[in-house]
Design an enzyme around this catalytic site. Sequence first.
Site, PDB file in Angstrom:
ATOM      1  N   GLU A 162      -0.854   6.824  10.696  1.00  0.00           N
ATOM      2  CA  GLU A 162       0.403   6.500  10.007  1.00  0.00           C
ATOM      3  C   GLU A 162       0.884   7.525   8.981  1.00  0.00           C
ATOM      4  O   GLU A 162       0.958   7.232   7.779  1.00  0.00           O
ATOM      5  CB  GLU A 162       0.255   5.158   9.275  1.00  0.00           C
ATOM      6  CG  GLU A 162       0.120   3.968  10.175  1.00  0.00           C
ATOM      7  CD  GLU A 162       0.255   2.646   9.416  1.00  0.00           C
ATOM      8  OE1 GLU A 162       0.538   2.680   8.201  1.00  0.00           O
ATOM      9  OE2 GLU A 162       0.090   1.600  10.036  1.00  0.00           O
ATOM     10  N   GLU A 376      -2.585  -1.330  15.659  1.00  0.00           N
ATOM     11  CA  GLU A 376      -2.673  -2.261  14.526  1.00  0.00           C
ATOM     12  C   GLU A 376      -1.523  -3.239  14.618  1.00  0.00           C
ATOM     13  O   GLU A 376      -0.380  -2.845  14.883  1.00  0.00           O
ATOM     14  CB  GLU A 376      -2.541  -1.561  13.155  1.00  0.00           C
ATOM     15  CG  GLU A 376      -3.784  -0.914  12.628  1.00  0.00           C
ATOM     16  CD  GLU A 376      -3.576  -0.275  11.254  1.00  0.00           C
ATOM     17  OE1 GLU A 376      -2.846  -0.843  10.419  1.00  0.00           O
ATOM     18  OE2 GLU A 376      -4.144   0.804  11.036  1.00  0.00           O
ATOM     19  N   SER A 429      -7.042  -4.081   0.809  1.00  0.00           N
ATOM     20  CA  SER A 429      -5.663  -3.698   1.097  1.00  0.00           C
ATOM     21  C   SER A 429      -5.253  -2.693   0.014  1.00  0.00           C
ATOM     22  O   SER A 429      -5.435  -2.950  -1.172  1.00  0.00           O
ATOM     23  CB  SER A 429      -4.793  -4.958   1.069  1.00  0.00           C
ATOM     24  OG  SER A 429      -3.449  -4.616   1.093  1.00  0.00           O
ATOM     25  N   LYS A 436      -5.093 -10.193   0.071  1.00  0.00           N
ATOM     26  CA  LYS A 436      -4.253 -10.103   1.260  1.00  0.00           C
ATOM     27  C   LYS A 436      -5.205  -9.895   2.438  1.00  0.00           C
ATOM     28  O   LYS A 436      -5.710  -8.811   2.665  1.00  0.00           O
ATOM     29  CB  LYS A 436      -3.297  -8.913   1.126  1.00  0.00           C
ATOM     30  CG  LYS A 436      -2.195  -8.875   2.158  1.00  0.00           C
ATOM     31  CD  LYS A 436      -1.286  -7.669   1.955  1.00  0.00           C
ATOM     32  CE  LYS A 436      -0.042  -7.782   2.817  1.00  0.00           C
ATOM     33  NZ  LYS A 436       0.759  -6.543   2.779  1.00  0.00           N
ATOM     34  N   TYR A 438      -6.571 -10.148   6.470  1.00  0.00           N
ATOM     35  CA  TYR A 438      -6.058  -9.936   7.823  1.00  0.00           C
ATOM     36  C   TYR A 438      -7.067 -10.274   8.921  1.00  0.00           C
ATOM     37  O   TYR A 438      -6.732 -10.244  10.093  1.00  0.00           O
ATOM     38  CB  TYR A 438      -5.711  -8.450   8.010  1.00  0.00           C
ATOM     39  CG  TYR A 438      -4.409  -7.981   7.395  1.00  0.00           C
ATOM     40  CD1 TYR A 438      -3.214  -8.040   8.118  1.00  0.00           C
ATOM     41  CD2 TYR A 438      -4.364  -7.438   6.120  1.00  0.00           C
ATOM     42  CE1 TYR A 438      -2.015  -7.568   7.588  1.00  0.00           C
ATOM     43  CE2 TYR A 438      -3.173  -6.962   5.573  1.00  0.00           C
ATOM     44  CZ  TYR A 438      -2.005  -7.033   6.308  1.00  0.00           C
ATOM     45  OH  TYR A 438      -0.824  -6.570   5.771  1.00  0.00           O
TER      46      TYR A 438
HETATM   47  C1  BGP Z   1      -1.414  -0.039   7.717  1.00  0.00           C
HETATM   48  C2  BGP Z   1      -2.656   0.765   7.452  1.00  0.00           C
HETATM   49  C3  BGP Z   1      -3.885  -0.049   7.236  1.00  0.00           C
HETATM   50  C4  BGP Z   1      -3.664  -1.385   6.563  1.00  0.00           C
HETATM   51  C5  BGP Z   1      -2.432  -2.113   7.036  1.00  0.00           C
HETATM   52  C6  BGP Z   1      -2.047  -3.312   6.200  1.00  0.00           C
HETATM   53  O1  BGP Z   1      -0.335   0.646   7.216  1.00  0.00           O
HETATM   54  O2  BGP Z   1      -2.908   1.657   8.511  1.00  0.00           O
HETATM   55  O3  BGP Z   1      -4.811   0.785   6.604  1.00  0.00           O
HETATM   56  O4  BGP Z   1      -3.814  -1.321   5.212  1.00  0.00           O
HETATM   57  O5  BGP Z   1      -1.317  -1.255   7.086  1.00  0.00           O
HETATM   58  O6  BGP Z   1      -1.420  -2.890   5.047  1.00  0.00           O
HETATM   59  P1  BGP Z   1      -1.563  -3.638   3.679  1.00  0.00           P
HETATM   60  O7  BGP Z   1      -3.017  -3.646   3.391  1.00  0.00           O
HETATM   61  O8  BGP Z   1      -0.779  -2.836   2.705  1.00  0.00           O
HETATM   62  O9  BGP Z   1      -1.007  -4.978   3.875  1.00  0.00           O
END
Ligand code: BGP
Length: 469
Positions: A162, A376, A429, A436, A438
């Site tokens: 990313e 992802e 996160s 947060k 996932y």
């Molecule tokens: C993407 C990244 C991850 C992860 C995810 C969720 O951008 O590749 O590393 O962090 O997002 O993001 P967040 O943790 O900010 O919700």
Amino acid sequence: MTKQFPKDFVFGAATAAFQAEGGVHEGGRGPCYWDEYLHRPESTFNGDHASGFYYKFKEDLAHAKEFGLNGIRISIAWTRVIPDGDGEVNQAGIDFYHELIDECWKNGIEPYVTLHHFDTPLPLHKSGDWLDRKNIKNFKRFAKVCFEEFGDKVNKWITINEPWSLVAGQYIIGHFPPNTRYSVKDAVEAMHNMMVAHAEAVKTFKESAVSGEIGIVHILESKYPITESEADREAAKREDVLANQFMLDANYKGAYSEETLAYIRKILSYSGDSFEPSAEDMELISEVSAQNDFIGVNYYASHFIASYDGESEIVHNGTGEKGSSVFALKGIGKRVDNPNIPKTDWDWPIYPKGLYDMIMRLYTDYPEHKKIYVTENGLGYKDDFNGGNIQDDARIDYISQHLNAVLEAIEDGADVRGYFLWSLMDVLSWTNGFNKRYGFLYVDFDTQDRYVKKSGRWMKKVTEENQLV
Ligand code: BGP
């Protein structure tokens, strides 16, 4: 009739070294910039322990196997392999990744290995991170070390995760170090340098004796005008070119198109800047563009955009306080609420059609991408522990809708080979810390104990039946 996933479809889950491993003082690891940043006095969390994946990977992989997963994204921390970024190679770091990769295969799970997942070594970050051209060479060397060390047991390599999210965080939103705000110029320059670094790594890989496949992972969020007005359409197009089209052009067309360059220069003209890539860079980018073996698509949300004439103003929702986000960029546009679209507590619009549209855009506009993995996708959620009985129906619903969008895209001709949930277990996160979540696995961050969520059990049924249940 319920649609089946293609035979050999990869059901996976993703992790990243800094967010999952912890063990930051183990095995001679050097600091990345997050280590320093998250230890400043005002920080409310840090990555010292994260999910303890460094110690618990065997348990996590056993769970992944139990869910029927056959793929996992891991990343190699540059700072474990070359602790200061450009000096000596660290054998203990190499040994750790050999063990981790071997354990993936033992469980029948293929590792998809990322080389850079937001975690530049601290000294290289201090010299300018991706704005310092020397780091292109440093990255190329790190990549070469990894290809030589692990090339016989890794078949899927991802150069960089990313680039857009990284530069948006570092130079536009300013919630990633070095915390620069509203510098589209730095963002464009860093993205371009990452395109060169990616090209160098792909070239090195293809010239090596190692077999396997290599690609890049992009966050690809669809940008829709909030109304059909000319001004809103122009604003959506500008954000799209900056976040999506710029790098898709570089990777798959081997050149920034005339249209892309015109938009980028227009956007930069608002700050009195311009963009003139060197002929040498463009030659390299063009040379490797046909050598990418796949594209990784990370997708969480889409954005609805309105025209905007004011100064830049961004408020990042890092707490999950719904409705607190603002994202307006001078010379581009403003993200606005679409009342018909549900949002997460962090204001991310939940819009599976945006994933379908993006995949179909790759199919139509960038057929050179060869094949797609959704690398992802997932729902950031404040899971309720409930005595270990975690009923994350909202996550199941989210995944189900997005997997359905993938199935529709496949039906319409797209070559999508796999889907990876972010994340296998709850992880850190970057800007939100630990509330947060996932994962398919709930992590108690005090004890590092794991608990299977309802979504993990649901996934097991999906993988067994090879269809949505
Ligand atoms: C993407 C990244 C991850 C992860 C995810 C969720 O951008 O590749 O590393 O962090 O997002 O993001 P967040 O943790 O900010 O919700």
